[in-house]
Design an enzyme around this catalytic site. Sequence first.
Site, mmCIF file in Angstrom:
data_model
loop_
_atom_site.group_PDB
_atom_site.id
_atom_site.type_symbol
_atom_site.label_atom_id
_atom_site.label_comp_id
_atom_site.label_asym_id
_atom_site.label_seq_id
_atom_site.Cartn_x
_atom_site.Cartn_y
_atom_site.Cartn_z
ATOM 1 N N LYS A 15 -17.397 30.970 0.210
ATOM 2 C CA LYS A 15 -18.489 30.937 1.187
ATOM 3 C C LYS A 15 -19.584 29.947 0.765
ATOM 4 O O LYS A 15 -20.131 29.227 1.597
ATOM 5 C CB LYS A 15 -19.069 32.355 1.291
ATOM 6 C CG LYS A 15 -19.927 32.615 2.495
ATOM 7 C CD LYS A 15 -20.013 34.115 2.754
ATOM 8 C CE LYS A 15 -20.680 34.843 1.601
ATOM 9 N NZ LYS A 15 -21.950 35.462 1.971
ATOM 10 N N ARG A 91 -27.341 42.346 6.166
ATOM 11 C CA ARG A 91 -26.277 43.024 5.422
ATOM 12 C C ARG A 91 -25.872 44.332 6.096
ATOM 13 O O ARG A 91 -24.846 44.912 5.763
ATOM 14 C CB ARG A 91 -26.738 43.347 4.000
ATOM 15 C CG ARG A 91 -26.796 42.148 3.087
ATOM 16 C CD ARG A 91 -26.869 42.616 1.637
ATOM 17 N NE ARG A 91 -27.398 41.601 0.753
ATOM 18 C CZ ARG A 91 -26.686 40.575 0.302
ATOM 19 N NH1 ARG A 91 -25.419 40.445 0.638
ATOM 20 N NH2 ARG A 91 -27.243 39.690 -0.493
ATOM 21 N N ARG A 130 -10.643 33.427 -14.114
ATOM 22 C CA ARG A 130 -11.492 32.904 -15.186
ATOM 23 C C ARG A 130 -11.038 33.417 -16.556
ATOM 24 O O ARG A 130 -10.663 34.570 -16.703
ATOM 25 C CB ARG A 130 -12.943 33.305 -14.939
ATOM 26 C CG ARG A 130 -13.904 32.699 -15.952
ATOM 27 C CD ARG A 130 -15.298 32.704 -15.444
ATOM 28 N NE ARG A 130 -15.698 34.056 -15.066
ATOM 29 C CZ ARG A 130 -16.921 34.361 -14.627
ATOM 30 N NH1 ARG A 130 -17.829 33.425 -14.522
ATOM 31 N NH2 ARG A 130 -17.213 35.586 -14.296
ATOM 32 N N ARG A 165 -12.698 38.477 -19.162
ATOM 33 C CA ARG A 165 -13.799 39.445 -19.175
ATOM 34 C C ARG A 165 -13.472 40.595 -18.222
ATOM 35 O O ARG A 165 -12.764 40.392 -17.242
ATOM 36 C CB ARG A 165 -15.084 38.785 -18.659
ATOM 37 C CG ARG A 165 -15.732 37.863 -19.659
ATOM 38 C CD ARG A 165 -17.145 37.541 -19.172
ATOM 39 N NE ARG A 165 -17.720 36.471 -19.958
ATOM 40 C CZ ARG A 165 -18.293 35.386 -19.446
ATOM 41 N NH1 ARG A 165 -18.352 35.233 -18.136
ATOM 42 N NH2 ARG A 165 -18.808 34.473 -20.223
ATOM 43 N N ARG A 176 -14.571 45.165 -5.865
ATOM 44 C CA ARG A 176 -15.536 44.305 -5.163
ATOM 45 C C ARG A 176 -15.105 44.067 -3.721
ATOM 46 O O ARG A 176 -15.928 44.069 -2.801
ATOM 47 C CB ARG A 176 -15.663 42.958 -5.887
ATOM 48 C CG ARG A 176 -16.453 43.042 -7.181
ATOM 49 C CD ARG A 176 -16.489 41.702 -7.880
ATOM 50 N NE ARG A 176 -17.270 40.709 -7.134
ATOM 51 C CZ ARG A 176 -17.234 39.403 -7.376
ATOM 52 N NH1 ARG A 176 -16.446 38.921 -8.317
ATOM 53 N NH2 ARG A 176 -17.974 38.580 -6.667
#
Length: 219
Positions: A15, A91, A130, A165, A176
């Site tokens: 985004k 939101r 990552r 991580r 999420r």
Amino acid sequence: MADIYVFLGPPGVGKGTLGDLFCAETGAIHVSTGQLLRDEMAKHSEIGIQVKDLIAKGELISDDVVAAMVTNRLGEKDIQSKGCLLDGFPRTTHQADMLDSILTETGNRLAAVLLIEADRDMLISRLTSRRVCSNQACGAIYNINSQRPAKEGICDRCGSKLVQRSDDSESTAIERLHVYDVQTAPLIAYYTASGQLVRTQSRDVDAKENYQALKTALA
Ligand SMILES: [Zn+2]
């Protein structure tokens, strides 16, 4: 009367990049509520002082405070002439109602709410790609999709092991995406009902290609 755009999309969909391309091409100003909050605090404005106080007390920033800030910003001259991409607001459907009043008050119009959708597996792959160097003194960051080390699992710089991580784990990514689904579903319904929702699909291709699809959707 300026055009105001809102982009909705799950984490990992790109985004931010698509928004940057959109603003660069159209001249629209990127207005993020997070940045507005930081600016108000830095200016020590009335809102800024209120926000600092709330954060210090560990309280949530109310819709009214955010709406006041957005109203101030959307009333400014540069927005009136260039329009904006509104980021971080609304939101909730309550905030969507507030946005309606803000637009009337500031003499702007909601041009479109763009929903950027993507395949779940692609999002999970992006959110978990990552890798970081386990040697904290080095701290190099890699990406197994786009910025691979020369030797798998080993840091190019210092030869230490690369690790994932917990923030980048698959379970965190799934959580999420779930939070996004739950939070965004009412907004999707709201703007579908108002006829302002536009959908575009983000695929695993170059950002510029996804941007072309976005433009086609908005046209
Ligand atoms: Zn390293």
